[in-house]
Design a protein around this motif. Structure first.
Motif, PDB file in Angstrom:
ATOM      1  N   UNK A 100     -31.875  15.929 -50.243  1.00  0.00           N
ATOM      2  CA  UNK A 100     -31.204  14.721 -50.730  1.00  0.00           C
ATOM      3  C   UNK A 100     -30.689  13.905 -49.549  1.00  0.00           C
ATOM      4  N   UNK A 101     -30.890  12.597 -49.640  1.00  0.00           N
ATOM      5  CA  UNK A 101     -30.283  11.655 -48.696  1.00  0.00           C
ATOM      6  C   UNK A 101     -29.479  10.669 -49.532  1.00  0.00           C
ATOM      7  N   UNK A 102     -28.168  10.652 -49.314  1.00  0.00           N
ATOM      8  CA  UNK A 102     -27.266   9.807 -50.081  1.00  0.00           C
ATOM      9  C   UNK A 102     -26.987   8.544 -49.276  1.00  0.00           C
ATOM     10  N   UNK A 103     -27.297   7.390 -49.860  1.00  0.00           N
ATOM     11  CA  UNK A 103     -27.156   6.106 -49.179  1.00  0.00           C
ATOM     12  C   UNK A 103     -25.959   5.353 -49.749  1.00  0.00           C
ATOM     13  N   UNK A 104     -25.007   5.047 -48.887  1.00  0.00           N
ATOM     14  CA  UNK A 104     -23.807   4.287 -49.255  1.00  0.00           C
ATOM     15  C   UNK A 104     -24.042   2.862 -48.748  1.00  0.00           C
ATOM     16  N   UNK A 105     -24.511   1.982 -49.626  1.00  0.00           N
ATOM     17  CA  UNK A 105     -25.130   0.713 -49.236  1.00  0.00           C
ATOM     18  C   UNK A 105     -24.178  -0.476 -49.371  1.00  0.00           C
ATOM     19  N   UNK A 106     -24.572  -1.583 -48.713  1.00  0.00           N
ATOM     20  CA  UNK A 106     -23.769  -2.804 -48.783  1.00  0.00           C
ATOM     21  C   UNK A 106     -24.660  -4.017 -48.583  1.00  0.00           C
ATOM     22  N   UNK A 107     -24.068  -5.201 -48.795  1.00  0.00           N
ATOM     23  CA  UNK A 107     -24.804  -6.454 -48.579  1.00  0.00           C
ATOM     24  C   UNK A 107     -24.998  -6.759 -47.102  1.00  0.00           C
ATOM     25  N   UNK A 108     -24.426  -5.947 -46.222  1.00  0.00           N
ATOM     26  CA  UNK A 108     -24.566  -6.196 -44.792  1.00  0.00           C
ATOM     27  C   UNK A 108     -25.951  -5.812 -44.277  1.00  0.00           C
ATOM     28  N   UNK A 109     -26.840  -5.455 -45.190  1.00  0.00           N
ATOM     29  CA  UNK A 109     -28.174  -5.000 -44.803  1.00  0.00           C
ATOM     30  C   UNK A 109     -29.228  -5.988 -45.258  1.00  0.00           C
ATOM     31  N   UNK A 110     -30.159  -6.290 -44.377  1.00  0.00           N
ATOM     32  CA  UNK A 110     -31.352  -6.991 -44.815  1.00  0.00           C
ATOM     33  C   UNK A 110     -32.225  -6.011 -45.600  1.00  0.00           C
ATOM     34  N   UNK A 111     -32.877  -6.508 -46.650  1.00  0.00           N
ATOM     35  CA  UNK A 111     -33.785  -5.649 -47.414  1.00  0.00           C
ATOM     36  C   UNK A 111     -33.082  -4.681 -48.344  1.00  0.00           C
ATOM     37  N   UNK A 112     -31.863  -5.020 -48.766  1.00  0.00           N
ATOM     38  CA  UNK A 112     -31.113  -4.127 -49.655  1.00  0.00           C
ATOM     39  C   UNK A 112     -31.920  -3.751 -50.889  1.00  0.00           C
ATOM     40  N   UNK A 113     -32.565  -4.722 -51.508  1.00  0.00           N
ATOM     41  CA  UNK A 113     -33.292  -4.443 -52.754  1.00  0.00           C
ATOM     42  C   UNK A 113     -34.480  -3.510 -52.508  1.00  0.00           C
ATOM     43  N   UNK A 114     -35.147  -3.669 -51.368  1.00  0.00           N
ATOM     44  CA  UNK A 114     -36.274  -2.786 -51.059  1.00  0.00           C
ATOM     45  C   UNK A 114     -35.797  -1.353 -50.834  1.00  0.00           C
TER      46      UNK A 114
END
Length: 341
Positions: free
Chosen positions: A243-257
């Protein structure tokens, strides 16, 4: 069963308790590039060691000229006095955490190694779990770390934080510590060298592995969508994590991908009018750009009022939030089993 390697690391220290403790630590580490041989007597080492030595690690107090007759490819002195007595020798501080000693040894080896880290032939499928919400202060990071800690009790798990400000001092590196930005610098290295670079940067909380988030959130904005996808694919190719748990934000390009890569996405929200409006706008944007499939695997959650979270990250496996996460993981496990049928 570990894959056999023809490369040998010899560890020699007459301080038997230290040598034994270090070897026990190293043997627990996955995918080291060496077979380990341990000695607590220099004469035994010189008399008995018949293999070609890839790396010889020896305590400063027992190093002498006879050692050179072994012709190790790399020689590392475990410094005890803090004084560099010999030239053209690499020193590693003996009296630091075993994990730091290993990171430095890997760094030394990596600079000249032609054949890199062996790995387990697991054919393990890595499951990416995304955590993202357009709603702020919804406990996303606490939720993601709790899930990571619980999974790490039984599965190999990696936690990655991509928020502009991680918000948890225990995870944020000091200015001298490698972080995710440093690992991205080595993205174009071959897979096995990337594996070793990643090993030197990993940190641990209990059984959980994590790479320290970027010290400067602005750096997140400069990484392209393609680089993020390559980064995650490279981790997947290592076959080290279930498992890889991703704690995501809008600070990333390509968030939807990135969300599209995930098997499940957890979106935490609140019940107030503004939170509902933000969530609606987010879902409309997904539909507008033809990412509706993300919604199909998204579970929206409004957390109940959590009265108190443990101060220590390792204790997040107990309490109200942990109980909720455990129920969600049972659902996830059932869905995964059904998908495999």
């Amino acid at each position: 069963m570990k894959k056999k390697t023809d490369k040998t690391m010899v560890f020699c220290d007459t301080e038997a308790e230290y040598a034994q403790a270090m070897m026990e630590f190293l043997k627990k580490c996955r995918n080291l590039p060496w077979e380990l041989h341990t000695y607590t007597n220099v004469q035994d080492l010189i008399r008995e060691e018949k293999t070609e030595i890839e790396m010889l690690v020896i305590a400063e107090s027992v190093y002498n000229g006879e050692i050179q007759t072994l012709h190790p490819k790399q020689l590392v002195i475990l410094s005890e006095s803090g004084i560099m007595q010999w030239e053209n020798v690499i020193y590693v501080d003996k009296y630091q955490a075993a994990e730091e000693v290993l990171k430095q040894l890997l760094g030394v080896y990596m600079e000249v190694a032609e054949v890199q880290m062996p790995r387990l032939c697991t054919n393990r499928k890595t499951i990416f779990i995304g955590n993202y919400s357009p709603v702020r202060r919804c406990m996303q990071t606490s939720f993601a770390i709790t899930m990571s800690q619980i999974l790490a009790e039984e599965h190999s798990t990696l936690y990655l934080n991509f928020e502009h400000y991680a918000g948890i001092a225990e995870l944020v590196p000091d200015m001298q510590t490698f972080d995710m930005a440093d690992l991205l610098y080595f993205l174009n290295a071959d897979k096995e060298k990337f594996r070793m670079r990643m090993r030197t940067m990993l940190r641990h909380k209990g059984g959980l592995d994590y790479i320290p988030p970027m010290k400067t959130g602005q750096n997140l904005l400069t990484v392209t969508s393609e680089e993020w996808i390559d980064f995650l694919r490279k981790i997947e190719e290592l076959e080290e994590y279930e498992y890889v748990i991703l704690d995501l934000s809008e600070s990333m390009q390509g968030l939807f991908d990135i969300l599209r890569m995930c098997s499940r996405v957890y979106t935490l929200t609140k019940e107030d009018r503004i939170a509902r409006a933000k969530l609606l706008q987010y879902e409309q944007v997904l539909a507008l750009h033809e990412y509706e499939d993300i919604l199909d695997k998204t579970k929206r959650l409004t957390l109940p009022r959590i009265h108190r979270l443990p101060e220590e990250l390792e204790l997040l496996t107990k309490g109200e939030l942990a109980d909720l996460v455990k129920d969600l993981l049972k659902e996830l496990d059932a869905d995964n089993n059904e998908a495999e049928l």
